[in-house]
Design a protein around this motif. Structure first.
Motif, mmCIF file in Angstrom:
data_model
loop_
_atom_site.group_PDB
_atom_site.id
_atom_site.type_symbol
_atom_site.label_atom_id
_atom_site.label_comp_id
_atom_site.label_asym_id
_atom_site.label_seq_id
_atom_site.Cartn_x
_atom_site.Cartn_y
_atom_site.Cartn_z
ATOM 1 N N ALA A 1 1.750 -4.653 -2.383
ATOM 2 C CA ALA A 1 2.135 -6.046 -2.158
ATOM 3 C C ALA A 1 2.919 -6.228 -0.861
ATOM 4 O O ALA A 1 3.008 -7.336 -0.346
ATOM 5 C CB ALA A 1 2.948 -6.561 -3.346
ATOM 6 N N ASP A 2 3.489 -5.143 -0.332
ATOM 7 C CA ASP A 2 4.251 -5.261 0.923
ATOM 8 C C ASP A 2 3.358 -5.434 2.148
ATOM 9 O O ASP A 2 3.816 -5.788 3.228
ATOM 10 C CB ASP A 2 5.136 -4.028 1.101
ATOM 11 C CG ASP A 2 4.312 -2.753 1.212
ATOM 12 O OD1 ASP A 2 4.195 -2.206 2.316
ATOM 13 O OD2 ASP A 2 3.760 -2.302 0.186
ATOM 14 N N LYS A 3 2.065 -5.181 1.946
ATOM 15 C CA LYS A 3 1.163 -5.172 3.106
ATOM 16 C C LYS A 3 0.808 -6.566 3.615
ATOM 17 O O LYS A 3 0.422 -6.726 4.763
ATOM 18 C CB LYS A 3 -0.124 -4.411 2.775
ATOM 19 C CG LYS A 3 0.078 -2.911 2.635
ATOM 20 C CD LYS A 3 -0.795 -2.163 3.604
ATOM 21 C CE LYS A 3 -0.745 -0.665 3.389
ATOM 22 N NZ LYS A 3 -1.421 0.051 4.491
ATOM 23 N N LYS B 1 -2.641 4.720 -6.461
ATOM 24 C CA LYS B 1 -2.308 5.224 -7.800
ATOM 25 C C LYS B 1 -1.269 6.341 -7.750
ATOM 26 O O LYS B 1 -0.281 6.304 -8.496
ATOM 27 C CB LYS B 1 -3.593 5.699 -8.487
ATOM 28 C CG LYS B 1 -3.380 6.268 -9.877
ATOM 29 C CD LYS B 1 -4.691 6.332 -10.649
ATOM 30 C CE LYS B 1 -5.752 7.115 -9.918
ATOM 31 N NZ LYS B 1 -5.590 8.579 -9.958
ATOM 32 N N SER B 2 -1.495 7.310 -6.880
ATOM 33 C CA SER B 2 -0.524 8.420 -6.792
ATOM 34 C C SER B 2 0.848 7.902 -6.379
ATOM 35 O O SER B 2 1.865 8.309 -6.943
ATOM 36 C CB SER B 2 -0.999 9.455 -5.782
ATOM 37 O OG SER B 2 -2.309 9.839 -6.080
ATOM 38 N N SER B 3 0.854 6.993 -5.429
ATOM 39 C CA SER B 3 2.128 6.437 -4.969
ATOM 40 C C SER B 3 2.839 5.697 -6.099
ATOM 41 O O SER B 3 4.059 5.788 -6.247
ATOM 42 C CB SER B 3 1.907 5.463 -3.808
ATOM 43 O OG SER B 3 1.196 6.099 -2.774
ATOM 44 N N LEU B 4 2.070 4.971 -6.893
ATOM 45 C CA LEU B 4 2.665 4.237 -8.016
ATOM 46 C C LEU B 4 3.250 5.195 -9.048
ATOM 47 O O LEU B 4 4.361 4.986 -9.542
ATOM 48 C CB LEU B 4 1.619 3.332 -8.669
ATOM 49 C CG LEU B 4 2.172 2.444 -9.778
ATOM 50 C CD1 LEU B 4 2.790 1.171 -9.198
ATOM 51 C CD2 LEU B 4 1.100 2.076 -10.792
HETATM 52 P P1 GDP Z 1 -4.673 6.936 -4.608
HETATM 53 O O1 GDP Z 1 -5.858 7.520 -3.921
HETATM 54 O O2 GDP Z 1 -5.034 5.735 -5.408
HETATM 55 O O3 GDP Z 1 -3.853 7.913 -5.376
HETATM 56 O O4 GDP Z 1 -3.767 6.319 -3.430
HETATM 57 P P2 GDP Z 1 -2.453 6.897 -2.719
HETATM 58 O O5 GDP Z 1 -1.250 6.692 -3.567
HETATM 59 O O6 GDP Z 1 -2.738 8.257 -2.218
HETATM 60 O O7 GDP Z 1 -2.333 5.852 -1.521
HETATM 61 C C1 GDP Z 1 -3.352 5.660 -0.578
HETATM 62 C C2 GDP Z 1 -2.740 5.219 0.749
HETATM 63 O O8 GDP Z 1 -2.083 3.949 0.595
HETATM 64 C C3 GDP Z 1 -1.660 6.171 1.271
HETATM 65 O O9 GDP Z 1 -1.752 6.205 2.656
HETATM 66 C C4 GDP Z 1 -0.354 5.521 0.821
HETATM 67 O O10 GDP Z 1 0.722 5.832 1.663
HETATM 68 C C5 GDP Z 1 -0.704 4.040 0.915
HETATM 69 N N1 GDP Z 1 0.066 3.244 -0.066
HETATM 70 C C6 GDP Z 1 0.091 3.419 -1.401
HETATM 71 N N2 GDP Z 1 0.885 2.510 -1.997
HETATM 72 C C7 GDP Z 1 1.388 1.731 -1.018
HETATM 73 C C8 GDP Z 1 2.290 0.602 -0.999
HETATM 74 O O11 GDP Z 1 2.779 0.115 -2.024
HETATM 75 N N3 GDP Z 1 2.561 0.053 0.226
HETATM 76 C C9 GDP Z 1 2.013 0.531 1.378
HETATM 77 N N4 GDP Z 1 2.335 -0.090 2.520
HETATM 78 N N5 GDP Z 1 1.180 1.592 1.394
HETATM 79 C C10 GDP Z 1 0.862 2.192 0.220
#
Ligand code: GDP
Length: 182
Positions: free
Chosen positions: A122-124, A14-17
């Motif tokens: 989705a890249d995973k 979520k934070s990354s998005l």
């Molecule tokens: P939140 O807890 O939902 O806010 O999740 P974060 O955004 O902190 O992401 C959790 C983990 O997943 C982190 O280590 C990010 O780097 C990883 N992550 C998040 N989005 C992506 C993505 O689109 N691709 C990949 N490969 N990793 C991601």
């Protein structure tokens, strides 16, 4: 002003998005530590609408008391904001449909909370595997709701889905504004 909210299991991305959509690194703190966002955070975007970061659900080591507090806070927020235009429910595209996500979506449906799905990370996986998982999840949605909700497949790593999501949000905000100006 219009509000668009984001929610999902902790660690769903979520934070990354949010950071991808706003182009601001570290606006929402990404973290390996599940369950970090505990409060409702509002970010003003373009001096026009609020992006709302809702605390995640589904972290294992949380007390019953905390879970209940979460439920009260979230249901208050989601059911009482007349300016809430849409809620994006984030789903990890790597996983089989998870009970906790389905339960939450069920609840949204019952409460009339307008939601769309965002399949993250989705890249995973390979494209075919991601497509298969997404299709599986949408099939479940059709079983529950009799229709397939709006949905987006994203990768914050590769900026996949950013434009589609941005224009969808723009539409929601514009619609809200046209209904709420005199
Ligand atoms: P939140 O807890 O939902 O806010 O999740 P974060 O955004 O902190 O992401 C959790 C983990 O997943 C982190 O280590 C990010 O780097 C990883 N992550 C998040 N989005 C992506 C993505 O689109 N691709 C990949 N490969 N990793 C991601």
């Amino acid at each position: 002003r219009a509000e668009i909210a984001f929610i999902g299991r902790s660690n769903v991305g979520k934070s990354s998005l949010i950071n991808m959509l706003t182009g601001v690194k570290e606006l929402a703190k990404t973290s390996q530590k599940p369950g970090k966002t505990q409060l409702i955070n509002h970010f003003m975007i373009d001096n026009r609408w609020y992006m709302v970061d809702l605390p995640g659900y589904g972290f294992a080591k949380v007390s019953k008391d905390k879970k209940e507090k979460w439920e009260v806070m979230i249901s208050e927020y989601l059911t009482k904001r007349s300016n809430l235009c849409g809620v994006f429910v984030l789903i990890d595209s790597r996983l089989e449909p998870q009970k906790i996500d389905l339960e939450f979506l069920h609840w949204c449906g019952d409460q009339g909370v307008p939601f769309a799905l965002v399949f993250t990370k989705a890249d995973k996986l390979s494209k075919s595997q991601t497509d298969k998982n997404v299709k599986g999840f949408l099939g479940k949605m059709e079983d529950i709701f009799g229709e397939i909700p709006d949905h987006f497949v994203t990768s914050s790593e590769k900026s996949t889905g950013k434009d589609e999501l941005t224009s969808f949000i723009e539409e929601l905000v514009a619609e809200y504004e046209s209904e709420n100006t005199n």
